[in-house]
Scaffold this active site. Structure first.
Site, PDB file in Angstrom:
ATOM      1  N   HIS A  24     -87.125  64.400 -69.865  1.00 13.23           N
ATOM      2  CA  HIS A  24     -86.499  63.505 -70.845  1.00 13.23           C
ATOM      3  C   HIS A  24     -85.131  63.039 -70.338  1.00 13.23           C
ATOM      4  O   HIS A  24     -84.841  61.829 -70.316  1.00 13.23           O
ATOM      5  CB  HIS A  24     -86.351  64.255 -72.170  1.00 13.23           C
ATOM      6  CG  HIS A  24     -85.596  63.507 -73.223  1.00 13.23           C
ATOM      7  ND1 HIS A  24     -86.209  62.909 -74.301  1.00 13.23           N
ATOM      8  CD2 HIS A  24     -84.262  63.270 -73.383  1.00 13.23           C
ATOM      9  CE1 HIS A  24     -85.295  62.331 -75.062  1.00 13.23           C
ATOM     10  NE2 HIS A  24     -84.104  62.541 -74.528  1.00 13.23           N
ATOM     11  N   GLU A  25     -84.292  64.000 -69.951  1.00 13.02           N
ATOM     12  CA  GLU A  25     -82.945  63.652 -69.512  1.00 13.02           C
ATOM     13  C   GLU A  25     -82.956  62.866 -68.201  1.00 13.02           C
ATOM     14  O   GLU A  25     -82.048  62.076 -67.948  1.00 13.02           O
ATOM     15  CB  GLU A  25     -82.099  64.920 -69.350  1.00 13.02           C
ATOM     16  CG  GLU A  25     -81.905  65.709 -70.637  1.00 13.02           C
ATOM     17  CD  GLU A  25     -81.295  64.894 -71.764  1.00 13.02           C
ATOM     18  OE1 GLU A  25     -80.556  63.934 -71.473  1.00 13.02           O
ATOM     19  OE2 GLU A  25     -81.556  65.214 -72.943  1.00 13.02           O
ATOM     20  N   HIS A  28     -82.908  59.185 -69.005  1.00 15.66           N
ATOM     21  CA  HIS A  28     -81.558  58.690 -69.282  1.00 15.66           C
ATOM     22  C   HIS A  28     -80.748  58.567 -67.997  1.00 15.66           C
ATOM     23  O   HIS A  28     -80.071  57.561 -67.764  1.00 15.66           O
ATOM     24  CB  HIS A  28     -80.833  59.651 -70.233  1.00 15.66           C
ATOM     25  CG  HIS A  28     -81.393  59.697 -71.623  1.00 15.66           C
ATOM     26  ND1 HIS A  28     -81.707  58.568 -72.341  1.00 15.66           N
ATOM     27  CD2 HIS A  28     -81.675  60.755 -72.440  1.00 15.66           C
ATOM     28  CE1 HIS A  28     -82.157  58.916 -73.538  1.00 15.66           C
ATOM     29  NE2 HIS A  28     -82.153  60.241 -73.613  1.00 15.66           N
TER      30      HIS A  28
END
Length: 434
Positions: A24-25, A28
């Site tokens: 997920h990170e 980003h």
């Protein structure tokens, strides 16, 4: 041995959780760097740092509590109306805003003026914030497809498990025949357990839902049924009865407590592991997304049941919300089930896939401090700037998301309270798959 397998399942789930968070990170991080935003930190977990290494301008690390993660981007919020970021206030609400604004600039270095998050075009900020949840969606789809097309899922088949001897309305909730009950068409036709229905009224099918729909659609009609019986095809003849049967929804699922008048043959379908093709897999995943959305919308209504399960000894509903601890426990239980190892693996992968789907949907809620809240702020900024341009008015400038921080703290407080309630319920009264 059972305890060891339980612990192994929990450990493997924790590893899957860390991978999901890191993935997920990474969404980003990669998009932020793509758009030239400086990212001082990429961390998996919260709390004390147990390992880190700096590469280039970013510190990569793992923290002690594996319940989340974050990347730190410079300039998440714009300066205040006065252009300052260090002003203080005695107002607690104003203090929250100023603290958030200060944190966004605390690692500012010379040359970072052109690398601030808030200075990027709204569409770029939307991509950066959406990329994290989108990575979870990608992972969920990949894992679901691996199981659906590679392993298969348990579902009803066209093989006969048992044959009803008489016609009984399903709303009566009984399985024994009474005097006067008419013989079931299946029994009268000579259908036997182990028969695999390959053709119904001239239509060949190996799909249970399609066969069920064919049976339901023609009450009173005489039909020919071709079955595979020990490797030989046998043709049987039956007249479909009319009966009260369980209602099905648009996706073919049984609607509990609802009945309709439809065709009835009188047999139970055996369950088996059936691989899905790509189209069936997409349909199945679409249904699961709908179920997940409905579950998120129903969360407030499940709080009383959670409270009863956690503190009053109430029964824990099978569809009760679970947290990370509850999901880890389920992961452990999967490894103790008396099923083939391939099916244990398939169930475990499904659990991790479902967790990633939940992460995607939950993070897309348009509320700060979730990713969806930042996306909503960027979209609102784009809308008002375009309207100003259209109406030939001065550019209103960037939307100050920091002003919503008091609301973000309230939302975060609600999430923390709900998480603690689920945690207590998961510990004292867990959902069990066994």
């Amino acid at each position: 041995m059972t305890t060891l397998m339980m612990i192994l399942g929990i450990v493997v789930f924790a590893f899957g959780l860390l991978i999901s968070i890191a993935w997920h990170e990474l969404g980003h991080l990669s998009t932020a760097k793509l758009f030239g935003i400086r990212v001082p930190q990429y961390m998996v977990g919260f709390g004390p740092t147990i390992w880190s290494r700096k590469k280039g301008e970013t510190e990569y690390g793992i923290k002690a509590v594996p319940f989340g993660g974050y990347i730190r981007m410079i300039g998440m919020f714009p300066p205040g109306d006065d252009g300052k970021i260090t002003a203080r206030s005695t107002s607690p609400w104003r203090g929250m805003i100023e603290d958030a604004r200060s944190a966004a600039f605390e690692e500012l270095r010379p040359g970072d003026e052109t690398r601030l998050f808030y200075t990027r075009a709204p569409w770029k900020r939307v991509i950066v914030m959406f990329a994290g949840p989108f990575m979870n969606l990608i992972l969920a789809v990949a894992l679901f497809l691996t199981v659906l097309m590679g392993f298969g899922i348990s579902q009803q088949t066209t093989t006969v498990s048992s044959v009803s001897q008489c016609v009984i309305a399903q709303s009566e909730n009984r399985d024994t025949c009474k005097k006067g009950d008419p013989a079931s068409p299946a029994a009268a036709a000579g259908l036997k357990p182990g028969d695999k229905i390959v053709s119904f009224d001239g239509v060949r099918t190996d799909d249970w839902n399609k066969l069920s729909d064919l049976i339901r659609s023609d009450p009173g009609k005489p039909v020919a049924i071709v079955v595979d019986r020990k490797g030989k095809e046998v043709t049987l003849h039956a007249t479909i009865a009319t009966n009260q049967v369980a209602k099905k929804d648009s996706s073919g699922q049984i609607v509990q407590g609802k009945y309709v008048s439809a065709g009835f043959l009188g047999f139970s379908a055996a369950t088996g592991i059936v691989k899905q093709d790509f189209g069936q897999s997409l349909t199945w995943m679409g249904d699961r997304v709908g179920d997940a959305v409905d579950s998120i919308a129903a969360l407030p209504g499940k709080i009383p049941g959670l409270w009863d399960a956690a503190f009053d000894g109430g029964k824990r509903a099978p569809d009760s919300p679970m947290g990370v601890v509850g999901a880890a426990r389920v992961g452990g239980e999967i490894f103790t089930l008396d099923v083939p190892a391939t099916q244990q693996l398939a169930m475990f992968v499904m659990l991790v896939a479902g967790f990633n789907l939940s992460l995607f949907l939950f993070n897309m809620l348009p509320l700060l401090p979730l990713d969806g809240g930042h996306i909503a702020g960027a979209l609102w900024e784009s809308l008002r700037r375009n309207l100003a341009r259209l109406l030939k008015r001065p550019d209103p400038g960037p939307f100050d998301v920091a002003k919503l921080m008091p609301v973000a703290y309230v939302v975060a407080g609600i999430f923390v309270c709900f998480t603690l309630l689920v945690l207590v319920a998961d510990v004292v009264n867990p959902v069990k798959i066994t």
